[in-house]
Design a protein around this motif. Sequence first.
Motif, PDB file in Angstrom:
ATOM      1  N   GLU A 250       0.817  -1.209   0.000  1.00 51.29           N
ATOM      2  CA  GLU A 250       0.000   0.000   0.000  1.00 51.29           C
ATOM      3  C   GLU A 250       0.855   1.266   0.000  1.00 51.29           C
ATOM      4  O   GLU A 250       0.476   2.278  -0.574  1.00 51.29           O
ATOM      5  N   GLU A 251       2.005   1.206   0.661  1.00 48.76           N
ATOM      6  CA  GLU A 251       2.845   2.401   0.752  1.00 48.76           C
ATOM      7  C   GLU A 251       3.421   2.779  -0.601  1.00 48.76           C
ATOM      8  O   GLU A 251       3.417   3.949  -0.994  1.00 48.76           O
ATOM      9  N   ARG A 252       3.889   1.784  -1.364  1.00 49.46           N
ATOM     10  CA  ARG A 252       4.488   2.049  -2.679  1.00 49.46           C
ATOM     11  C   ARG A 252       3.476   1.923  -3.808  1.00 49.46           C
ATOM     12  O   ARG A 252       3.821   2.132  -4.971  1.00 49.46           O
ATOM     13  N   GLN A 253       2.219   1.555  -3.484  1.00 51.22           N
ATOM     14  CA  GLN A 253       1.162   1.404  -4.491  1.00 51.22           C
ATOM     15  C   GLN A 253       1.565   0.408  -5.578  1.00 51.22           C
ATOM     16  O   GLN A 253       1.343   0.613  -6.763  1.00 51.22           O
ATOM     17  N   GLU A 254       2.204  -0.712  -5.126  1.00 52.35           N
ATOM     18  CA  GLU A 254       2.636  -1.739  -6.060  1.00 52.35           C
ATOM     19  C   GLU A 254       2.002  -3.071  -5.683  1.00 52.35           C
ATOM     20  O   GLU A 254       1.629  -3.303  -4.529  1.00 52.35           O
ATOM     21  N   ALA A 255       1.860  -3.940  -6.659  1.00 48.86           N
ATOM     22  CA  ALA A 255       1.302  -5.276  -6.444  1.00 48.86           C
ATOM     23  C   ALA A 255       2.185  -6.285  -7.167  1.00 48.86           C
ATOM     24  O   ALA A 255       2.773  -5.990  -8.207  1.00 48.86           O
ATOM     25  N   LYS A 256       2.262  -7.486  -6.582  1.00 55.76           N
ATOM     26  CA  LYS A 256       3.097  -8.522  -7.164  1.00 55.76           C
ATOM     27  C   LYS A 256       2.397  -9.856  -6.985  1.00 55.76           C
ATOM     28  O   LYS A 256       1.767 -10.119  -5.955  1.00 55.76           O
ATOM     29  N   GLY A 257       2.478 -10.720  -7.989  1.00 54.11           N
ATOM     30  CA  GLY A 257       1.866 -12.040  -7.908  1.00 54.11           C
ATOM     31  C   GLY A 257       2.527 -12.997  -8.873  1.00 54.11           C
ATOM     32  O   GLY A 257       3.459 -12.636  -9.609  1.00 54.11           O
ATOM     33  N   PHE A 258       2.044 -14.219  -8.870  1.00 54.30           N
ATOM     34  CA  PHE A 258       2.622 -15.265  -9.714  1.00 54.30           C
ATOM     35  C   PHE A 258       1.512 -16.201 -10.166  1.00 54.30           C
ATOM     36  O   PHE A 258       0.620 -16.558  -9.385  1.00 54.30           O
ATOM     37  N   ILE A 259       1.541 -16.567 -11.447  1.00 53.27           N
ATOM     38  CA  ILE A 259       0.594 -17.532 -12.009  1.00 53.27           C
ATOM     39  C   ILE A 259       1.410 -18.720 -12.501  1.00 53.27           C
ATOM     40  O   ILE A 259       2.315 -18.567 -13.330  1.00 53.27           O
ATOM     41  N   SER A 260       1.101 -19.896 -11.971  1.00 48.29           N
ATOM     42  CA  SER A 260       1.864 -21.086 -12.344  1.00 48.29           C
ATOM     43  C   SER A 260       1.429 -21.607 -13.708  1.00 48.29           C
ATOM     44  O   SER A 260       0.346 -21.282 -14.208  1.00 48.29           O
ATOM     45  N   ALA A 261       2.307 -22.421 -14.302  1.00 47.49           N
ATOM     46  CA  ALA A 261       1.980 -23.019 -15.604  1.00 47.49           C
ATOM     47  C   ALA A 261       0.769 -23.946 -15.487  1.00 47.49           C
ATOM     48  O   ALA A 261      -0.019 -24.073 -16.427  1.00 47.49           O
ATOM     49  N   GLY A 262       0.603 -24.597 -14.326  1.00 46.96           N
ATOM     50  CA  GLY A 262      -0.553 -25.476 -14.141  1.00 46.96           C
ATOM     51  C   GLY A 262      -1.865 -24.720 -14.138  1.00 46.96           C
ATOM     52  O   GLY A 262      -2.866 -25.187 -14.686  1.00 46.96           O
ATOM     53  N   ASP A 263      -1.886 -23.519 -13.504  1.00 47.03           N
ATOM     54  CA  ASP A 263      -3.117 -22.715 -13.501  1.00 47.03           C
ATOM     55  C   ASP A 263      -3.508 -22.318 -14.916  1.00 47.03           C
ATOM     56  O   ASP A 263      -4.692 -22.281 -15.263  1.00 47.03           O
TER      57      ASP A 263
END
Length: 629
Positions: A250-263
């Motif tokens: 929230e402080e840096r207004q950034e988001a990070k995630g990961f989507i696997s090959a199986g998904d």
Amino acid sequence: MPALRRVLLALAAIALIGVVGALVYGRSFDRGTASLKAASNGRLDLFASVVEGRVRRLEPVPATIQLNPVVVRLLQDPGVAQARPASDYLTRLNAHLGSEAVFVLDVRGTVLASSNARLPDDSRLGEDVAFRPYYLEALAGRATRHFAIGTGGRPGYFVSHPIYDGSRVMGVAVIKIGLAALEQTWGMLGAPALVADANQVVILSSQAPWRYTTMVPLTPDRRVDLHLTRIYGALHLPQFPLRVPLSVDEERQEAKGFISAGDIARQPDPGLPPSPAGYLVLGRSLDGMDWRVLIFTSLASVHQQALLDGVGGAVAAAFLLLLLLYGSQRRRIERQKIVAKQLLEKINAELELEVGRRTQELTDTNVQLRREVAEREQTEKTLRSAQDELVHAGKMAVLGQLAASITHELTQPLGAIRTLSGNAAEFLRRGNAGQAQENLSIMSRLVEQMARIIEPLKSFSRKSVASPEPTDPGRVVEQALFLFQLRLRQDKVSIDNRCPPGRWTVWCDANRLEQVLINLFGNALDAMRESPERRLTIDAAPDTDWLVVHVQDSGKGLSETDLAHLFQPFYTTKASGAGLGLGLVICQDIAAEFGGSLQARNAAGGGAVFSLTIPLWHPAAPAPTPPSP
């Protein structure tokens, strides 16, 4: 026991090599991911700056509208006399700003003045928008901004501001900022991306299947609220095809995630190409807009480099272990020289064999990659050749359908030539050279008439590669109608041609444009075969950088099933044996080659309308380049 000890040591060495390879792989993967994240964040920052610069630069405009006296007089004394100068002012303001619309509402949510007042299809005058959130918030004294699909069906970014009379809100000023320009900025990201609004609904995306989907499940109450405010019009909002777990800073207004090959593999239509290591998802919130940009970056290159580094680390660990073993053997040489020498030679031979095998594997992999690249290039050439053959086959099919009318058109001149030639021979036998010369002159005119009939057919049937050039669409329409002269007379079809020659110039291949029009005209005549009134209407209208040609018949129209499957291969509405269902598919591909499109719908008064979009050609501008096939 010595044998068991050696086995245990060998297993420990293999395990150590595997651990070293895994550690090197993990370190390399983390380092590559960090580098990829830094590059992606840089592109995200640039993209966010472009979006904010193009959209937010017009946010202060509604607050300044109340400074114009004509707007204040309109809200104080609504009427036609005050509405016209206010609308003229908003029209000039909108043209200067480059926005889609600027309009003023009264306290009941009715549009009193609009920059589009002179546009009959989007004037907004008298329209009741009291259900819109931007009106409700501004009426409460708060400036607001949000995404919505307008009443004309076009999305935009709406910014509103209350207009005060002292401390009382007497009206609302609203500006609609178009988002079409943002569609041209996806290329700077270099990866699939989307923009989600405050409702977690995807409003912009480089991937068409993602648009107007929800990133999070919507509760029934929330769906009811969105339906009442009609922010997304009448659209049904399906769930986003992928589950995207995000951790938000929230402080840096950034988001990070990961989507696997199986998904990705488990989804029938995820909108992303397969990736053996999945996708890194990075997000950035747009300052002051409650919008979030997400970019989906493939980790395939990072995985491949990390795998190579891991193999290299395992080989290095194996080499170090072999050095240790070599030292141990040297110490044993002092006690048993002959045995140690033989063992050392054996180990060296095994090492060379292993290194040679690994080197050969890498060499074979490079050769295989080069072979696959060559095969892919050859496949692309074959596909382009097959497409040209399919287009030419479509021409031949159309010529086969027109064979009867062509034969009829040529039969009469041939019969006349046969009669006149016989008469000329008789006149020459009698010595009447003047009458024979007159018959020969008539025969010459008939031959020229036959040449005019055959020449368009020769040009149309010629097999050639698509070569776009400045083309007169009106001339092409006349040539296409010329081939249907006999059928038009036999079926008693009236023609309303509103696309005259010499009025517009488009950028396309004239021969292939003629093929598309002949296919559309033939389908229209087939559709009107059982109609009591047979009217074929050809209309054309420019739209910015495009010319839209409408072909409308007076038949029974298209069913919902036809509209859903009309451009699918081998789907036809004709009787069995009367068509292969490839004509419209070929026409759509030809339109796409020019950078245009082909769409179908039902006309309001009955019948079907096919709309062909072709890029206009401007002499001062560079020629448009159609997309690669």
